[in-house]
Write a protein that holds these residues in place. Sequence first.
Motif, PDB file in Angstrom:
ATOM      1  N   THR A 148      27.268 -41.863  21.029  1.00 49.35           N
ATOM      2  CA  THR A 148      27.941 -40.494  21.441  1.00 49.35           C
ATOM      3  C   THR A 148      26.834 -39.388  21.017  1.00 49.35           C
ATOM      4  N   LEU A 149      25.785 -39.690  20.524  1.00 51.54           N
ATOM      5  CA  LEU A 149      24.664 -39.029  20.237  1.00 51.54           C
ATOM      6  C   LEU A 149      24.409 -38.278  21.384  1.00 51.54           C
ATOM      7  N   ALA A 150      24.286 -39.161  22.567  1.00 48.00           N
ATOM      8  CA  ALA A 150      23.993 -38.583  24.023  1.00 48.00           C
ATOM      9  C   ALA A 150      25.113 -37.608  24.560  1.00 48.00           C
ATOM     10  N   ILE A 151      26.327 -37.874  24.352  1.00 50.10           N
ATOM     11  CA  ILE A 151      27.236 -36.797  24.675  1.00 50.10           C
ATOM     12  C   ILE A 151      27.019 -35.540  23.721  1.00 50.10           C
ATOM     13  N   ALA A 152      26.531 -35.644  22.552  1.00 49.62           N
ATOM     14  CA  ALA A 152      26.192 -34.366  22.032  1.00 49.62           C
ATOM     15  C   ALA A 152      25.393 -33.669  22.455  1.00 49.62           C
ATOM     16  N   VAL A 153      24.302 -34.267  22.851  1.00 47.06           N
ATOM     17  CA  VAL A 153      23.087 -33.563  23.582  1.00 47.06           C
ATOM     18  C   VAL A 153      23.241 -32.960  24.992  1.00 47.06           C
ATOM     19  N   ARG A 154      24.381 -33.754  25.929  1.00 47.27           N
ATOM     20  CA  ARG A 154      24.666 -33.136  26.891  1.00 47.27           C
ATOM     21  C   ARG A 154      25.588 -32.063  26.861  1.00 47.27           C
ATOM     22  N   TYR A 155      26.432 -32.036  25.941  1.00 44.47           N
ATOM     23  CA  TYR A 155      27.328 -30.776  25.478  1.00 44.47           C
ATOM     24  C   TYR A 155      26.961 -29.787  24.526  1.00 44.47           C
ATOM     25  N   ALA A 156      25.912 -29.810  24.331  1.00 43.82           N
ATOM     26  CA  ALA A 156      25.039 -28.891  23.063  1.00 43.82           C
ATOM     27  C   ALA A 156      25.759 -27.609  23.104  1.00 43.82           C
ATOM     28  N   PHE A 157      25.945 -27.103  24.299  1.00 44.67           N
ATOM     29  CA  PHE A 157      26.257 -25.680  24.397  1.00 44.67           C
ATOM     30  C   PHE A 157      27.607 -25.506  24.553  1.00 44.67           C
ATOM     31  N   GLN A 158      28.323 -26.662  24.624  1.00 47.84           N
ATOM     32  CA  GLN A 158      29.845 -26.603  25.048  1.00 47.84           C
ATOM     33  C   GLN A 158      30.441 -27.225  23.841  1.00 47.84           C
ATOM     34  N   PRO A 159      30.518 -26.798  22.724  1.00 49.16           N
ATOM     35  CA  PRO A 159      31.132 -27.482  21.510  1.00 49.16           C
ATOM     36  C   PRO A 159      32.413 -28.013  21.670  1.00 49.16           C
ATOM     37  N   ALA A 160      33.470 -27.346  22.307  1.00 46.21           N
ATOM     38  CA  ALA A 160      34.747 -27.768  22.485  1.00 46.21           C
ATOM     39  C   ALA A 160      34.789 -29.159  23.475  1.00 46.21           C
ATOM     40  N   GLN A 161      33.968 -29.216  24.547  1.00 38.40           N
ATOM     41  CA  GLN A 161      33.858 -30.248  25.292  1.00 38.40           C
ATOM     42  C   GLN A 161      33.099 -31.299  24.704  1.00 38.40           C
ATOM     43  N   LEU A 162      32.114 -31.102  23.790  1.00 38.77           N
ATOM     44  CA  LEU A 162      31.358 -31.957  22.984  1.00 38.77           C
ATOM     45  C   LEU A 162      32.546 -32.846  22.281  1.00 38.77           C
ATOM     46  N   ALA A 163      33.134 -31.863  21.270  1.00 37.75           N
ATOM     47  CA  ALA A 163      34.221 -32.586  20.397  1.00 37.75           C
ATOM     48  C   ALA A 163      35.175 -33.165  21.069  1.00 37.75           C
ATOM     49  N   ALA A 164      35.587 -32.994  22.355  1.00 43.48           N
ATOM     50  CA  ALA A 164      36.852 -33.734  22.841  1.00 43.48           C
ATOM     51  C   ALA A 164      36.279 -35.020  23.419  1.00 43.48           C
ATOM     52  N   ALA A 165      35.045 -34.940  24.367  1.00 42.22           N
ATOM     53  CA  ALA A 165      34.531 -36.221  24.726  1.00 42.22           C
ATOM     54  C   ALA A 165      34.201 -37.083  23.701  1.00 42.22           C
ATOM     55  N   ILE A 166      33.244 -36.619  22.422  1.00 46.98           N
ATOM     56  CA  ILE A 166      33.011 -37.733  21.313  1.00 46.98           C
ATOM     57  C   ILE A 166      34.374 -38.264  20.770  1.00 46.98           C
ATOM     58  N   THR A 167      35.490 -37.285  20.616  1.00 44.85           N
ATOM     59  CA  THR A 167      36.698 -38.107  19.931  1.00 44.85           C
ATOM     60  C   THR A 167      37.096 -39.347  20.862  1.00 44.85           C
ATOM     61  N   ASP A 168      37.097 -39.016  22.084  1.00 47.81           N
ATOM     62  CA  ASP A 168      37.768 -39.658  23.250  1.00 47.81           C
ATOM     63  C   ASP A 168      37.023 -41.246  23.265  1.00 47.81           C
ATOM     64  N   ASN A 169      35.763 -40.899  23.117  1.00 49.58           N
ATOM     65  CA  ASN A 169      34.889 -42.230  23.262  1.00 49.58           C
ATOM     66  C   ASN A 169      34.978 -42.940  21.863  1.00 49.58           C
ATOM     67  N   THR A 170      34.805 -42.304  20.792  1.00 53.07           N
ATOM     68  CA  THR A 170      34.879 -42.989  19.468  1.00 53.07           C
ATOM     69  C   THR A 170      36.148 -43.887  19.228  1.00 53.07           C
ATOM     70  N   VAL A 171      37.319 -43.281  19.773  1.00 52.03           N
ATOM     71  CA  VAL A 171      38.556 -44.062  19.624  1.00 52.03           C
ATOM     72  C   VAL A 171      38.650 -45.473  20.561  1.00 52.03           C
ATOM     73  N   LEU A 172      37.883 -45.504  21.334  1.00 50.05           N
ATOM     74  CA  LEU A 172      37.688 -46.688  22.050  1.00 50.05           C
ATOM     75  C   LEU A 172      37.431 -47.826  21.218  1.00 50.05           C
ATOM     76  N   THR A 173      36.548 -47.405  20.354  1.00 52.39           N
ATOM     77  CA  THR A 173      36.216 -48.800  19.165  1.00 52.39           C
ATOM     78  C   THR A 173      36.444 -48.599  17.815  1.00 52.39           C
ATOM     79  N   GLN A 174      36.915 -47.124  17.385  1.00 52.12           N
ATOM     80  CA  GLN A 174      36.966 -47.093  16.055  1.00 52.12           C
ATOM     81  C   GLN A 174      38.133 -45.716  16.006  1.00 52.12           C
TER      82      GLN A 174
END
Length: 361
Positions: A148-174
Amino acid sequence: MISPSETKDRAVGSIMGAFIGDALALGPHWYYDLSELRRDYGDWIDGYTDPKPGRYHDGLKAGQLSQAGFILTLMLRSLVEAKGYNEKDFCRRMDQELFPLLDGTPVSGPGGYTSQSIRDAWGKRIQQDLPWGQTGGHADTTEAIERTLAIAVRYAFQPAQLAAAITDNTVLTQVDDTVVSMTVAFGALLGLLIQGNSMDADVSDKLMAQVKNGELPFHAVTGDNLQPPRPGDPDPPRAGRFASPDALLTPSFMAAAASDPDIRIEPAWKVSLVYGMPCAIYHQLPAAYYLSSLFHDDFESAVLHAVNGGGQNQVRAMLTGTLTGAQVGMSGIPKRFLEGLEKADELQHLAETLASHVVNG
């Protein structure tokens, strides 16, 4: 506000820093006996190395990526081709490009080793035929951050989208909330560095400002500057699922330690002994935060001290590499690390394409 060209430089440096850190630790990965590490690789590891026979990643060659790098590449391709985070697209790639290469055992798959969280997800998808969304397990490790570090880069200027996308992707495995919150906090920090901020003692205040304005899904327990609440004060606003903002406060404490003249970890690779050599996220993040603050303008020193600390040095180097790469930019990464990295041109092209989306929205 930094220029678009500097933003792109930082974004590319962050992605390539992660790949470089991953590959640098491929040979000396998971040595918990430091005397054994020194026996096999000498007093100082300063470049890519082959894994020794019988060790982790046996059969791979210097400059190649582990499975973490393989999955990060899948994520990059998904973000680029889908023009943003698309869970269905990412999951399809995992189903079609990774899972057929696994057999459910640790010593298998790309890179020669498959982590617990990925094995658990494989088992639920392949053996139990469960849908994505019911695949998360309780591993307390960093696999989600590594992709998800790549997601953080993609949404670096959009913190709400960054947090939502990282949360959604993380819970796929953890699915452990503490692991998810620490993973989102790491991504939010990386986003700030891409924006041009520094890994310093003030960075957590900037993260907390994003909490206060509702952009990050944490809530503030105390008042400004960690002051206690006063009688009659209303309950602080709660922006989302994470009960505590403490994961956002950790980076500044590590940065303060790195800049404090009365605190010295010498040599700096011994950060692994201070914060712990194992794989768990609560060992890895403090060490990566410390090294990327101490060597905020020296990519080589940051990643090599991460590698030479032994233990789970691959994650330590990968996370230190992405945080430091985001600060020095691609222009600050020594060329020799690119020259020794397998498929460096292909990986850099992917990183540059993603970075163009960051700059242009």
